[in-house]
Design a protein around this motif. Structure first.
Motif, short mmCIF file in Angstrom:
data_model
loop_
_atom_site.label_atom_id
_atom_site.label_comp_id
_atom_site.label_asym_id
_atom_site.label_seq_id
_atom_site.Cartn_x
_atom_site.Cartn_y
_atom_site.Cartn_z
N PHE A 119 24.38 131.65 42.34
CA PHE A 119 23.08 131.52 41.69
C PHE A 119 21.94 131.84 42.66
CE2 PHE A 119 19.31 128.85 41.14
CZ PHE A 119 18.86 129.33 39.92
N SER A 120 21.99 131.23 43.85
CA SER A 120 20.88 131.40 44.79
C SER A 120 20.75 132.84 45.26
CB SER A 120 21.05 130.46 46.00
OG SER A 120 22.24 130.77 46.70
N PHE A 121 21.88 133.53 45.41
CA PHE A 121 21.79 134.90 45.89
C PHE A 121 21.28 135.84 44.79
CE2 PHE A 121 23.46 139.13 46.92
CZ PHE A 121 22.89 139.28 48.17
N TYR A 122 21.77 135.68 43.56
CA TYR A 122 21.26 136.53 42.49
C TYR A 122 19.79 136.22 42.19
CZ TYR A 122 25.53 138.94 41.14
OH TYR A 122 26.63 139.78 41.13
N ALA A 123 19.39 134.95 42.34
CA ALA A 123 17.97 134.61 42.17
C ALA A 123 17.13 135.27 43.25
CB ALA A 123 17.79 133.09 42.21
N ALA A 124 17.72 135.47 44.44
CA ALA A 124 16.98 136.05 45.56
C ALA A 124 16.54 137.48 45.27
CB ALA A 124 17.84 136.02 46.82
N SER A 125 17.29 138.19 44.44
CA SER A 125 16.89 139.56 44.12
C SER A 125 15.64 139.58 43.26
CB SER A 125 18.04 140.29 43.41
OG SER A 125 18.34 139.66 42.17
N THR A 159 18.04 128.76 50.55
CA THR A 159 19.18 129.22 51.35
C THR A 159 19.51 128.26 52.48
OG1 THR A 159 17.65 130.65 52.59
CG2 THR A 159 18.89 131.65 50.80
N ALA A 160 18.52 127.54 53.00
CA ALA A 160 18.80 126.52 54.02
C ALA A 160 19.66 125.40 53.43
CB ALA A 160 17.49 125.95 54.57
N LEU A 161 19.34 124.99 52.21
CA LEU A 161 20.13 123.95 51.54
C LEU A 161 21.55 124.43 51.26
CD1 LEU A 161 17.50 122.46 49.05
CD2 LEU A 161 18.42 121.39 51.11
N THR A 162 21.69 125.66 50.79
CA THR A 162 23.04 126.18 50.52
C THR A 162 23.85 126.33 51.80
OG1 THR A 162 22.19 128.46 50.56
CG2 THR A 162 22.33 127.38 48.42
N THR A 163 23.18 126.68 52.90
CA THR A 163 23.87 126.79 54.18
C THR A 163 24.45 125.45 54.60
OG1 THR A 163 22.40 128.59 54.87
CG2 THR A 163 23.65 127.48 56.60
N LEU A 164 23.66 124.38 54.45
CA LEU A 164 24.14 123.04 54.79
C LEU A 164 25.29 122.63 53.88
CD1 LEU A 164 20.75 121.18 55.43
CD2 LEU A 164 22.47 121.82 57.13
N TYR A 165 25.18 122.95 52.61
CA TYR A 165 26.26 122.60 51.67
C TYR A 165 27.56 123.30 52.07
CZ TYR A 165 28.65 121.54 47.30
OH TYR A 165 29.56 121.07 46.37
N VAL A 166 27.47 124.58 52.38
CA VAL A 166 28.66 125.33 52.78
C VAL A 166 29.27 124.74 54.03
CG1 VAL A 166 29.44 127.56 53.66
CG2 VAL A 166 27.94 127.47 51.68
N PHE A 167 28.44 124.38 54.99
CA PHE A 167 28.94 123.87 56.27
C PHE A 167 29.73 122.57 56.10
CE2 PHE A 167 28.28 121.48 60.30
CZ PHE A 167 28.94 122.36 61.14
N PHE A 168 29.24 121.69 55.23
CA PHE A 168 29.86 120.37 55.11
C PHE A 168 30.85 120.26 53.94
CE2 PHE A 168 26.00 119.24 57.50
CZ PHE A 168 26.57 118.48 58.52
N PHE A 169 30.63 120.99 52.85
CA PHE A 169 31.37 120.69 51.62
C PHE A 169 32.10 121.86 50.98
CE2 PHE A 169 27.75 117.59 51.57
CZ PHE A 169 28.50 116.47 51.87
#
Length: 511
Positions: free
Chosen positions: A84-90, A241-251
Motif C-alpha cells: 500500500f505505502s509504495f503504490y501510494a508513493a507514486s 516509509t519510516a514506520l514501514t521500515t520499523l515494522y519490517v525490521f521487528f515484525f
C-alpha cells in the motif's frame, strides 16, 4: 510470537550478536548417530562428504506454512502495508506537481516526470530485487528492509531538493530501490500460506495495491493544502516509509525456505563443530559467484517474460491496462477542476468512486472464491486447470470500457459531477479482477518461477504506465475530454477478448 521475532531481521541480528542465545531455536534437531529416528527426520541424504539438512517432516514448525496464525497474520499485514505505502508513493506526489511547476519554473511534462520516472523505475527494480531475494544467502527480509530504509532516505532527500533535476533523479532512484513489495510480496504470501489460502491472501494483497494510487492523491492534497508547500507530500511519504521500515525490521519474518534451511545448517555446524552439515542449496552453489548468479537470474527473468508465449501475452494485456490507468488518472484534474470547478481537496475526494468500486470488487471476488472456486478445487478427484482463474478477469475486462465511456460522455458542465464519479467506480472491478485473475493464473502455471514471473510482469506494465501520463495534456488539448477518454475506451474494447482467448488456447504449462 517467538517465531515472528526470531525470524525477523531484528531477531537474526540479536542471535548473531549473542551467539544464538538471545532468541534460541527450540525446534533444532541435530542428527545423532545414537538416534537413528532423529537422524532420518533431519537428514535428507548422506554422502561421504556432507550431511544435507532439511525440514523435519511436513509439520516442521519453522516451515513458513506451519507458522501459527498470529505469525502469518503479522507477516501478511506487513507485506500488505508495504504494498500500500509504495503504490501510494507514486500517486501521493501528484498534488505537488502544480507547486513544483510554480516553484521551479517547470513545464507540464517536466512536472509530470516526477511521477513517470518513479513508475518506470519501479518496473526496473524487480528485475534486480527479485533475483536478489531468491538467493538463499540473502532471503526476502533484508531486501524488504534495506529497500524500505533506502527509499525513506531518498524521500527525505527529495523533500530537501533545491532544484528540479535533483527531484527527478531522486524520484527515479526511490522507485528503483523501494520496489521490494511488488518484487517479492506475491512470492512471500505464496510461501506463507497453504494453497487453499493463497487466493484470499493475494486478494487482500492486490486490494492494498489498488487503494494506494486512490488514497495517495487524497492524502497528498490534504498535506499540500495544509502546509502550502510542494515538499509536504514528500515529508508525509518519508514518515510513512519510516514506520514501514520499523515494522519490517521487528515484525516481518523470513519466508524463503532455502534461507531458513541455510541458517539451520549453519547453526548445526556452529553447535557441533561438524562442518559436514549443508543445506541443499549450499551443495549446489558452493562454487557459484554472487554477481554472476544475480546477472544470470535477471537475464533469465527477462527472457522468461519475453519468450514464453503465455507470459508475453499476459504481460501485454496488463501493460495496456496499467498504461490506461495512469493516463486516465491525469484526466481527473481537467474534469473536476476545469469543468466542475471543484477545490483541490474536492478533486482528490473524487477518487472515492474508485475506492467504493474496489470494496465491492473484493466482496465479489472473495464470494466467487468461497462459493464457486474453492468447492470445485477441494474435491478429491478434481483437476482444476489454472485457466479457471481467468473467469474474474473476463468480467473485469468488460468493466473497463464501461467506465471509460461513461466518464467520457458525462464529464461536461451540463451533467452533474456525480455521474462521472459513478463511472469511475467501474474501473476498480475492471482493474482489480483482471489483476487478480492474472496474478493467480501466473502463480499456478509457473510455481517454481513465481517471483521471476511477477518481476517481469511488473517491468512490462510499469514501463508503459510510467510513459503514458506524459501524453495526457496533449491528448486532452487535441481531442477534448470526451474523445480522449473514448480513445482509451476503444483500446480497452480491443483488449476484452484477451482473457477469453487465453482461456481457450491450449499452451503447455509448467507444474
Amino acid at each position: 510470537m517467538d517465531i515472528l521475532l526470531r525470524e525477523s531481521l531484528f531477531g537474526r541480528l540479536m542471535n548473531y550478536s549473542f551467539n544464538g542465545k538471545a532468541l534460541p531455536y527450540p525446534y533444532d534437531c541435530i542428527p545423532s548417530e545414537k538416534d537413528a529416528s532423529t537422524s532420518e527426520a533431519c537428514i535428507w541424504n548422506n554422502s561421504d562428504q556432507f550431511t544435507v539438512v532439511q525440514f523435519i517432516g511436513p509439520d516442521d514448525p519453522e516451515a513458513p506454512r506451519n507458522w501459527p496464525v498470529l505469525t502469518k497474520s503479522f507477516a501478511t499485514f506487513g507485506v500488505m502495508l508495504l504494498n500500500f505505502s509504495f503504490y501510494a508513493a507514486s500517486a501521493i506526489y501528484t498534488p505537488s506537481i502544480p507547486w513544483v511547476k510554480e516553484t521551479f519554473g517547470a513545464t507540464d511534462a517536466e512536472g509530470t516526470l516526477g511521477l513517470s520516472l518513479f513508475v518506470i523505475a519501479y518496473g526496473i527494480g524487480p528485475l534486480v530485487l527479485s533475483p536478489l531475494s531468491n538467493l538463499p544467502s540473502i532471503g526476502r527480509t533484508p531486501v524488504y528492509f534495506f529497500g524500505c530504509l533506502t527509499f525513506c532516505l531518498f524521500n527525505i532527500g527529495t523533500a530537501l531538493a533545491k532544484n528540479l533535476h535533483t527531484i527527478l533523479i531522486l524520484r527515479f532512484f526511490g522507485g528503483l530501490v523501494g520496489s521490494a513489495p511488488i518484487s517479492v510480496g506475491g512470492a512471500s504470501l505464496m510461501e506463507i500460506h497453504k494453497p487453499s489460502q493463497v487466493p484470499y491472501a493475494i486478494a487482500f494483497y492486490a486490494v492494498s495495491g489498488v487503494c494506494g494510487p486512490i488514497l495517495g492523491p487524497i492524502l497528498g492534497t490534504l498535506v499540500v493544502q495544509r502546509w502550502q508547500d510542494w515538499s509536504a507530500t514528500l515529508w508525509l511519504l518519508s514518515g510513512i516509509t519510516a514506520l514501514t521500515t520499523l515494522y519490517v525490521f521487528f515484525f516481518l519474518p523470513e519466508t524463503l525456505s532455502t534461507n531458513i534451511l541455510l541458517r539451520r545448517a549453519q547453526r548445526f555446524r556452529a553447535q557441533t563443530g561438524n562442518q559436514s552439515y549443508r543445506s541443499e542449496t549450499e551443495m549446489k552453489t558452493e562454487k557459484s559467484n554472487f554477481f554472476i548468479d544475480i546477472t544470470r537470474q535477471t537475464v533469465d527473468d527477462f527472457k522468461l517474460s519475453c519468450m514464453d508465449p503465455v507470459i508475453l501475452f499476459v504481460n501485454i494485456d496488463t501493460m495496456l491496462i496499467y498504461g490506461i490507468l495512469y493516463l486516465w488518472f491525469e484526466f481527473f484534474p481537467f474534469v473536476f477542476g476545469e469543468i466542475y470547478h471543484l477545490t483541490a481537496i474536492q478533486q482528490a475526494l473524487a477518487f472515492f468512486g474508485i475506492l467504493v468500486g474496489a470494496a465491492i470488487s473484493v466482496i465479489i471476488y472473495i464470494s466467487w472464491l468461497y462459493f464457486y472456486y474453492q468447492p470445485r478445487a477441494s474435491k478429491a478427484d478434481a483437476i482444476v486447470e489454472p485457466e479457471l482463474r481467468l473467469v474474474p478477469g473476463q468480467v473485469g475486462a468488460i468493466c473497463i470500457p464501461i467506465c471509460l465511456f461513461i466518464f467520457a460522455w458525462t464529464s461536461r458542465a451540463s451533467v452533474h459531477w456525480i455521474a462521472p464519479i459513478i463511472g469511475t467506480a467501474f474501473f476498480a472491478p475492471g482493474f482489480y479482477l483482471t489483476f487478480q485473475a492474472i496474478l493467480n493464473y501466473l502463480g499456478e502455471s509457473y510455481p517454481r518461477h513465481v517471483a521471476s514471473v511477477f518481476a517481469g510482469n511488473t517491468f512490462f506494465r510499469s514501463s508503459f504506465g510510467g510513459a503514458l501520463p506524459l501524453a495526457a495534456p496533449q491528448m486532452i488539448r487535441a481531442l477534448d475530454i470526451g474523445w480522449a477518454s473514448s480513445t482509451l475506451g476503444f483500446i480497452s474494447v480491443a483488449m476484452v477478448p484477451l482473457p477469453f482467448i487465453l482461456e481457450r488456447v491450449s499452451f503447455s504449462h509448467e507444474y
